[in-house]
Design an enzyme around this catalytic site. Sequence first.
Site: not given
Ligand code: PLP
Length: 403
Positions: A63, A116, A188, A213
């Site tokens: 962990r 998001y 992000d 992604k």
């Molecule tokens: N940030 C963005 C821009 C996203 O599009 C997403 C998910 O689609 C996330 C964060 C969250 O990621 P996760 O689905 O891997 O938790």
Amino acid sequence: MKNSEETPRPARGIRTRAVHGSHPVKPGPVSTPIVHSATFSFPSLDALRAERDKHASGAYYQRDGHPTLRACEQRLAGLEGAETALLFSSGVAAIAAALLANLRAGDHVIALHQCYGGTHDLVTWGAEHFGWTVDLVDARDPDSWERVFRKETRLLHVESPTNPTLCLVDIGRAADLAHRHQALLSVDNTFASPVGQQPLALGADLVLYSATKSIGGHGDLLAGAALGSAERLEKLWRVRKVFGPVPDPTIAWQIERSLKTMPLRVAAANDNALQLARRLADHPGVAQVLYPGLTAHPGHALAMRQMKLGFGPVVSIDVRGGGEAAAAMVDSLQIVRHGPSLGGVDSLASLPAHTSHVQLGAAGRAKAGIPEGLVRLSVGIEDLEDLWADVDQALARSAALKV
Ligand code: PLP
């Protein structure tokens, strides 16, 4: 949290760093061995303590971090020129760690209306449960952001490009603004990817990813990442250790393998996306194409400065006829699959009003500039002509259903 004791090599090209990493490699396996061990044993208490205090660098207890994960984190940090990187079990876990590490009750965080949907949930849930306060600002109007800063503001969190409206944020300008108010800037960078845009070099303090992604890139794993200085990431490492969202050795190995091809995958997908966006801009079935690679996009000049490997794999289209026409178009696709993710080798289409931004409700989506008929296309690495033929026939079918 200490980084590797090994000295990084002088910077090499992005493809070389993706394949070989940025640290001297020892002779031995070309692929990082997967160390399946939840815990590690030691010859003495002193040895245990020494390993324990290395935190994520070490092989102490899974962990805290583990050898397969650390190899992957170093390769990722080297790709983006970050001092260090931490992986999480989802993108949301990485964003949550950034919030929890930097905010306490009474503190204030600023995020984008356009961020998001899951990030929106996180900041508002945190406000209810942990007592921080939130302001959402419009990505399209950065001049208005200064007004919401307060002396309690600790964090400005942005996305660029935003999901799914593809607004661009001037990262250098956002960093100056945050720093003038003694706040941090977290970015992000999921849509651009670590090889497509490097926010730390532009002044950001933390870079966050849904590694599900472009980093993972094959639609087969869920993960997240945070990059920054060792000092800043020490706090996120503590959150990861306390709450436990650590990717296991198999996932860590899968991510590291994916990193080796990331520059090639991202470049190919971005090229396809640009060509499709240009063609769709002239399509009679499309009211508007949102893509920073188009000269008509308000952020195009900024994208040319900020984005290094093209303009990202996501093209959003506002289908003429609204929500029903968009649903009919998505239902008619035959190569592009209907599913909620992005940045992978497989092209995907989704309707943000029903997926990533469902929780905003119609009013919230209107405020964020997300039309109900918006289709988010995540363009993969298939042959361009096949993708074009598929999207074109789906638009034709959706138009035919309307009459
Ligand atoms: N940030 C963005 C821009 C996203 O599009 C997403 C998910 O689609 C996330 C964060 C969250 O990621 P996760 O689905 O891997 O938790």
